[in-house]
Write an enzyme that holds these catalytic residues in place. Structure first.
Site, mmCIF file in Angstrom:
data_model
loop_
_atom_site.group_PDB
_atom_site.id
_atom_site.type_symbol
_atom_site.label_atom_id
_atom_site.label_comp_id
_atom_site.label_asym_id
_atom_site.label_seq_id
_atom_site.Cartn_x
_atom_site.Cartn_y
_atom_site.Cartn_z
ATOM 1 N N SER A 64 37.606 -18.509 -30.311
ATOM 2 C CA SER A 64 37.510 -18.615 -28.938
ATOM 3 C C SER A 64 38.434 -19.297 -28.304
ATOM 4 C CB SER A 64 36.116 -19.511 -28.959
ATOM 5 O OG SER A 64 35.248 -19.487 -27.887
ATOM 6 N N ASP A 74 30.820 -9.880 -25.836
ATOM 7 C CA ASP A 74 30.919 -11.121 -26.127
ATOM 8 C C ASP A 74 30.609 -11.968 -24.810
ATOM 9 O OD1 ASP A 74 32.029 -13.793 -26.143
ATOM 10 O OD2 ASP A 74 33.220 -12.982 -28.039
ATOM 11 N N HIS A 93 29.388 -13.786 -29.864
ATOM 12 C CA HIS A 93 30.633 -14.495 -29.660
ATOM 13 C C HIS A 93 31.484 -14.557 -30.992
ATOM 14 C CE1 HIS A 93 33.706 -17.051 -27.817
ATOM 15 N NE2 HIS A 93 33.421 -17.962 -28.178
#
Length: 522
Positions: free
Chosen positions: A236, A464, A492
């Site tokens: 991320s 995502d 994610h």
């Protein structure tokens, strides 16, 4: 409140995976190149004197003293870094908390594997101790010391502080879809109060918690660990941190995995609008699945119809919150929206979301509030981790604000609502948070190339919610040696989320240095 630009992993324990081949498809005809061998301890790991100023040399030459963390199998230490890299050795330092779990063996030790869970604001040490240090694939943990750190401003490393628990409770309930001037004024006042609290409590560190600062700290950590090259898995927001490191120190890159990638060339406005569309995509997947279930609380029909019913429910909560079990925090629109968003990070949370929505629509908001609390990292005693404080501090320093004021939000609302009929209005207003920040941004949007670095693996998931797939495509294209690994799925990030194809590809890269073929899809 502040439900955008929070980019972190789901918190799901990463399942162990072997090196068995699985049914991945490969696109393109790119050849597989070997990356640089990871640095092992021993030898001179710190840069040559010509590469760093004399004032930085003591930081690069420091030795870590390890102690028991109080968590079985883990050791902790503290590393010094200059508060201001323009003034190293001035006597103003920050303490960076570090943790590791030694390689379990057997087999050749490959050095350290540094992991970051994203955020910005996520605790690397918490992530290491709860997930990565015990849940990463066993072959990887056997050959690497698993290492992480709390970036400056985060948790154990000179944390940014802004509001106390009761004030945060109030802040998270402020209406982020204002219907009139009074509600707009209250929202602006909340952002100003938040920023003022950060300035009052954290004035010393606020100008020095950028991603560039954290990337430079990571190079100090590499040297302190005794590694010539950095081997790293960033998820991320951790992909931006890793790409920034590679761009600053391409010659010190070992094997880098950037999972759930950000696009550093996108402006703050574009990032927020892209993420809005990403959550709409994730909600559409949830809606398609929900209507197939025997008791979907949002009814049947098309995803658009399901979305309309969710919007209607949010509108009812805006007018009349439902009880949540906490008299001071009934479930209103803002907390309910945050709870839904929290569950969209992970496909595995969809059953929980259905149940929570069903209960809330029947007058019990406790479960949806619990999802919101998990997003904000609020403890049962009312205390908050500093995640949201550090998140704002880093984001607002890394780029100029998305909007100059409420009028600019008004102008952009149609594009946000087009990106997401369900979440667009709230995400647009949430993007106003940096407008009133007390410290001027020091960074700007720009492509990162890391020219001269060995192969870097960029991982993107097609649906995502938090880091849209096109960001991974963009980052892989920007990096001089980027290679894109695609997961066709939901949720994610992809590594450790159940795809043998993804896990096998990344494990092979980390253990053998063989990057996936360009365009590989799982």
């Amino acid at each position: 409140m502040d439900t955008s630009r929070l980019l972190r992993t789901t918190g799901t324990v990463i399942a162990a995976a072997g090196l068995l081949l699985s049914g991945c498809t490969s696109g393109g005809s790119g050849s597989t190149a070997a990356s640089a061998t990871p640095g092992t301890s021993g030898g001179s790991a710190s840069p040559s004197p010509s590469a760093e100023s004399a004032a930085l040399r003591p930081y690069y030459e420091q030795k870590l003293t390890w102690r028991d963390c109080g968590v079985a199998g883990f050791q902790c230490s503290t590393m010094r870094a200059p508060l201001d890299y323009a003034k190293p050795g001035s006597g103003q330092d920050v303490d960076i908390a570090v943790a590791r779990r030694a390689a379990t063996g057997p087999g050749k030790r490959l050095g350290s594997l540094v992991v970051n869970p994203g955020g910005p604001g996520g605790s690397g040490i918490g992530y290491l101790q709860a997930y990565a240090g015990i849940g990463y694939p066993a072959p990887v943990r056997a050959q690497y010391d698993m290492v992480s750190f709390d970036p400056r401003g985060v948790d154990r490393s000179d944390p940014v502080e802004c509001l106390d628990g009761p004030a945060m409770d109030t802040y998270t309930q402020v209406d982020q879809t204002p219907d009139d001037q009074a509600e707009r004024d209250r929202l602006v006042a909340a952002f100003k109060e938040f920023a003022a609290g950060c300035q009052a409590r954290s004035q010393r560190v606020l100008p020095h918690v950028s991603t560039v600062d954290a990337a430079r700290d990571m190079d100090l950590l590499r040297a302190a660990l005794g590694d010539r090259k950095l081997t790293y898995v960033g998820a991320s927001y951790g992909t931006l941190l890793g790409a920034t490191y590679a761009d600053l120190f391409p010659g010190r890159v070992g094997r880098l995995v950037l999972d759930g990638a950000m696009d550093p060339s996108r402006s703050s406005l574009d990032l927020n609008r892209d993420q809005t569309a990403g959550f709409e995509t994730a909600f559409t997947s949830f809606a398609k699945d929900c209507v197939k279930q025997p008791e979907c609380p949002l009814g049947g029909g098309s995803p658009e119809a399901v979305g309309e019913r969710l919007k209607e429910f949010f509108t009812k909560l805006d007018a009349q919150p439902v009880p949540s079990g906490d008299p001071a925090r009934p479930l209103g629109e803002s907390l309910a929206t945050t709870g839904v968003i929290a569950a969209l990070y992970d496909k595995g949370a969809w059953p929980q979301l259905r149940e929570a929505l069903g209960a809330a629509m029947n007058g019990d908001g406790a479960s949806l509030l619990a999802l919101a609390d998990s997003y904000y990292e609020r403890e049962p005693d009312g205390k908050y981790a500093n995640l949201m404080f550090a998140n704002a501090a880093v984001n607002c320093l890394d780029q100029p604000p998305a909007f100059s004021g409420p009028a600019a939000v008004d102008s952009a609302l149609p594009s946000f609502q087009k990106a997401s009929p369900v979440f667009g209005t709230g995400f647009a207003w949430a993007s106003l948070n940096c407008t009133y920040w007390p410290v001027k941004a020091t960074g700007t949007a720009k492509a990162l190339t890391a020219k001269g670095a060995p192969p870097i693996v960029v991982v993107g998931t097609t649906r995502d919610p938090a880091t849209p797939y096109k960001w991974a495509q963009a980052l892989a294209g920007q990096l001089d040696s980027g290679t894109l690994l695609t997961y066709d799925g939901d949720g994610h990030t992809a590594y450790g989320q159940g795809s043998d194809c993804i896990d096998t590809s990344i494990n092979r890269y980390l253990l053998e240095g063989r990057a996936p073929e360009a365009g590989k899809k799982c």
